[in-house]
Design an enzyme around this catalytic site. Structure first.
Site, mmCIF file in Angstrom:
data_model
loop_
_atom_site.group_PDB
_atom_site.id
_atom_site.type_symbol
_atom_site.label_atom_id
_atom_site.label_comp_id
_atom_site.label_asym_id
_atom_site.label_seq_id
_atom_site.Cartn_x
_atom_site.Cartn_y
_atom_site.Cartn_z
ATOM 1 N N GLY A 1 0.533 -0.957 -0.162
ATOM 2 C CA GLY A 1 -0.144 -0.315 0.300
ATOM 3 C C GLY A 1 0.513 1.519 -0.491
ATOM 4 O O GLY A 1 0.230 2.005 0.033
ATOM 5 N N GLN B 1 18.559 -4.064 -11.720
ATOM 6 C CA GLN B 1 18.918 -3.464 -10.730
ATOM 7 C C GLN B 1 19.712 -2.147 -10.625
ATOM 8 O O GLN B 1 18.582 -0.606 -10.263
ATOM 9 C CB GLN B 1 19.631 -3.908 -9.456
ATOM 10 C CG GLN B 1 19.471 -5.134 -8.707
ATOM 11 C CD GLN B 1 17.593 -4.369 -8.099
ATOM 12 O OE1 GLN B 1 17.496 -3.259 -7.757
ATOM 13 N NE2 GLN B 1 17.106 -5.204 -7.999
ATOM 14 N N ASP C 1 7.089 7.389 -2.073
ATOM 15 C CA ASP C 1 7.300 5.930 -2.962
ATOM 16 C C ASP C 1 7.821 4.962 -3.321
ATOM 17 O O ASP C 1 8.774 4.753 -4.507
ATOM 18 C CB ASP C 1 6.342 5.945 -4.057
ATOM 19 C CG ASP C 1 6.153 4.225 -3.806
ATOM 20 O OD1 ASP C 1 6.261 3.919 -3.548
ATOM 21 O OD2 ASP C 1 5.185 4.103 -5.331
ATOM 22 N N ARG C 2 8.690 4.347 -1.954
ATOM 23 C CA ARG C 2 9.562 3.117 -1.596
ATOM 24 C C ARG C 2 11.551 4.069 -1.545
ATOM 25 O O ARG C 2 11.229 4.663 -2.260
ATOM 26 C CB ARG C 2 9.866 2.321 -2.689
ATOM 27 C CG ARG C 2 11.450 1.683 -2.717
ATOM 28 C CD ARG C 2 11.552 -0.241 -3.134
ATOM 29 N NE ARG C 2 10.421 -1.051 -2.404
ATOM 30 C CZ ARG C 2 9.688 -1.829 -3.088
ATOM 31 N NH1 ARG C 2 9.067 -1.262 -4.989
ATOM 32 N NH2 ARG C 2 9.165 -2.332 -2.390
ATOM 33 N N GLU D 1 7.526 5.703 -8.137
ATOM 34 C CA GLU D 1 7.827 4.300 -8.663
ATOM 35 C C GLU D 1 7.620 4.283 -9.585
ATOM 36 O O GLU D 1 6.186 3.802 -10.227
ATOM 37 C CB GLU D 1 7.783 3.086 -8.226
ATOM 38 C CG GLU D 1 9.438 2.348 -7.805
ATOM 39 C CD GLU D 1 8.861 1.118 -6.993
ATOM 40 O OE1 GLU D 1 9.786 0.616 -6.618
ATOM 41 O OE2 GLU D 1 7.702 0.814 -6.402
HETATM 42 N N1 ADP Z 1 -5.250 1.291 2.952
HETATM 43 C C1 ADP Z 1 -5.608 -0.094 2.051
HETATM 44 N N2 ADP Z 1 -6.820 -0.896 1.945
HETATM 45 C C2 ADP Z 1 -7.431 -0.995 0.983
HETATM 46 N N3 ADP Z 1 -6.544 -1.362 0.247
HETATM 47 C C3 ADP Z 1 -5.123 -0.737 0.087
HETATM 48 C C4 ADP Z 1 -5.155 0.546 0.912
HETATM 49 N N4 ADP Z 1 -4.087 0.413 0.580
HETATM 50 C C5 ADP Z 1 -3.725 -0.342 -0.985
HETATM 51 N N5 ADP Z 1 -4.575 -0.616 -1.136
HETATM 52 C C6 ADP Z 1 -4.958 -1.556 -2.867
HETATM 53 O O1 ADP Z 1 -4.061 -2.991 -2.797
HETATM 54 C C7 ADP Z 1 -3.452 -2.657 -3.926
HETATM 55 C C8 ADP Z 1 -1.685 -2.449 -3.509
HETATM 56 O O2 ADP Z 1 -1.644 -0.571 -3.035
HETATM 57 P P1 ADP Z 1 -0.011 -0.258 -3.826
HETATM 58 O O3 ADP Z 1 -0.907 1.270 -3.304
HETATM 59 O O4 ADP Z 1 0.162 0.092 -5.486
HETATM 60 O O5 ADP Z 1 0.798 -1.010 -3.190
HETATM 61 P P2 ADP Z 1 1.882 -1.011 -3.549
HETATM 62 O O6 ADP Z 1 3.272 0.199 -4.348
HETATM 63 O O7 ADP Z 1 3.176 -0.864 -1.982
HETATM 64 O O8 ADP Z 1 3.042 -1.941 -4.153
HETATM 65 C C9 ADP Z 1 -4.399 -1.325 -4.635
HETATM 66 O O9 ADP Z 1 -4.543 -2.384 -5.126
HETATM 67 C C10 ADP Z 1 -4.222 -0.864 -3.626
HETATM 68 O O10 ADP Z 1 -5.933 0.183 -4.345
HETATM 69 N N1 LIG Z 2 14.724 -3.094 -6.676
HETATM 70 C C1 LIG Z 2 13.701 -3.657 -7.140
HETATM 71 N N2 LIG Z 2 14.205 -5.122 -8.023
HETATM 72 C C2 LIG Z 2 13.109 -5.488 -8.004
HETATM 73 N N3 LIG Z 2 12.290 -5.541 -8.206
HETATM 74 C C3 LIG Z 2 11.866 -4.219 -7.754
HETATM 75 C C4 LIG Z 2 12.526 -3.211 -7.190
HETATM 76 N N4 LIG Z 2 11.754 -2.251 -7.125
HETATM 77 C C5 LIG Z 2 10.565 -2.429 -7.338
HETATM 78 N N5 LIG Z 2 10.661 -3.627 -7.637
HETATM 79 C C6 LIG Z 2 9.171 -4.669 -8.371
HETATM 80 C C7 LIG Z 2 8.912 -4.885 -7.736
HETATM 81 C C8 LIG Z 2 7.197 -5.167 -7.916
HETATM 82 O O1 LIG Z 2 6.878 -5.637 -8.677
HETATM 83 C C9 LIG Z 2 7.302 -3.879 -8.920
HETATM 84 C C10 LIG Z 2 6.466 -2.060 -8.150
HETATM 85 O O2 LIG Z 2 6.885 -1.915 -6.762
HETATM 86 P P1 LIG Z 2 5.175 -2.219 -5.337
HETATM 87 O O3 LIG Z 2 6.389 -2.563 -4.111
HETATM 88 O O4 LIG Z 2 4.572 -1.668 -6.499
HETATM 89 O O5 LIG Z 2 5.651 -0.272 -5.832
HETATM 90 O O6 LIG Z 2 8.940 -3.811 -9.102
#
Ligand code: ADP
Ligand SMILES: Nc1ncnc2c1ncn2[C@H]1C[C@H](O)[C@@H](COP(=O)(O)O)O1
Length: 216
Positions: free
Chosen positions: A21, A63, A87-88, A40
């Site tokens: 999330g 990477q 974000d990250r 990202e």
């Molecule tokens: N607080 C929350 N409650 C429910 N669903 C969520 C929440 N935060 C994110 N999601 C859902 O979870 C999924 C992953 O969220 P995302 O923000 O893209 O994660 P990340 O960036 O960590 O990979 C998306 O489908 C998003 O809509």
């Molecule tokens: N450094 C990374 N190496 C491999 N994969 C990575 C890295 N950073 C992000 N990722 C991948 C993981 C997910 O498939 C997407 C986006 O990350 P998310 O956590 O959903 O924002 O990129």
């Protein structure tokens, strides 16, 4: 300084495993604070899909690509003087992903060494101020896997569950040893990004971490 007691030039970074999330919370916090976001980019990543099909062949390329992208983002944050939710963190690229693939043998020792020396050289530039706070999102693996499924990126859905299990476990070890900046841990079952009061509560916790002396 805004109404929440968070400096206008702060850098807030959101960390956590894939699907937990981060992007969603990044957008919600930035909107509330009128901060810029550093996101990202997944859609235009030329290696990500190839990587999920063949870790060994593409992990080094991926990477290097992520490192270059994050460096450009860091430079932008530095030049604009902060006021970002990111974000990250770059710490996860090296401490989670690159390390995990090196340990699993899907990135060679030589490639990992090359990557690590490039990473260290980049981190030693002025463009890498530590975040004022790193928000660490944590939750149960089943909840996170549901979110990955709901989000619907096919390359992630097709990836073996063991990959996500391993990453989830690695994250929990990593955060316990993380010392580069102050950390705020949030459990994903304990906030609702769509509820303004819940986001307010997170902002109060961020302010308290950034200004501990004020007991904000
Ligand atoms: N607080 C929350 N409650 C429910 N669903 C969520 C929440 N935060 C994110 N999601 C859902 O979870 C999924 C992953 O969220 P995302 O923000 O893209 O994660 P990340 O960036 O960590 O990979 C998306 O489908 C998003 O809509
Ligand atoms: N450094 C990374 N190496 C491999 N994969 C990575 C890295 N950073 C992000 N990722 C991948 C993981 C997910 O498939 C997407 C986006 O990350 P998310 O956590 O959903 O924002 O990129």
């Amino acid at each position: 300084m805004n109404n929440y007691g968070i400096p206008a030039n702060a850098l807030i970074t959101v960390a956590g495993t894939v699907g937990v999330g981060k992007s969603t919370l990044t957008a919600a916090l930035a909107e509330r604070l009128s901060f810029k976001t550093s996101l990202e980019q997944v859609d235009h990543n030329p290696y990500l899909e190839k990587f999920y099909h063949d870790f060994e062949r593409w992990s080094f390329h991926l990477q290097i690509y992520f490192l270059a992208e994050r460096f450009k983002e860091q430079k932008k944050i530095f030049e604009l003087g902060g006021g970002f939710v990111q974000d990250r963190s770059i710490y996860e690229d090296t401490g989670i992903f690159a390390q995990m693939h090196a340990d699993q043998g899907t990135m060679s020792a030589t490639d990992f060494e090359t990557y690590s020396s490039l990473f260290e050289a980049m981190v030693m530039t002025p463009y890498f101020p530590h975040p004022d706070v790193l928000i660490y999102l944590e939750g149960s693996l089943p909840s996170i896997l549901n979110r990955i499924t709901e989000r619907g990126r096919e390359m992630e859905i097709q990836t073996d569950r063991s990959y996500w299990e391993h990453m989830h476990e690695r994250y929990s070890v990593w955060i316990n040893q993380f010392t580069a900046c102050p950390v705020l841990r949030l459990n994903i079952d304990e906030y609702d990004v769509n509820d303004p009061a819940s986001v307010d509560a997170i902002l109060a916790q961020i302010a308290a971490v950034i200004n501990p002396a004020k007991g904000a």
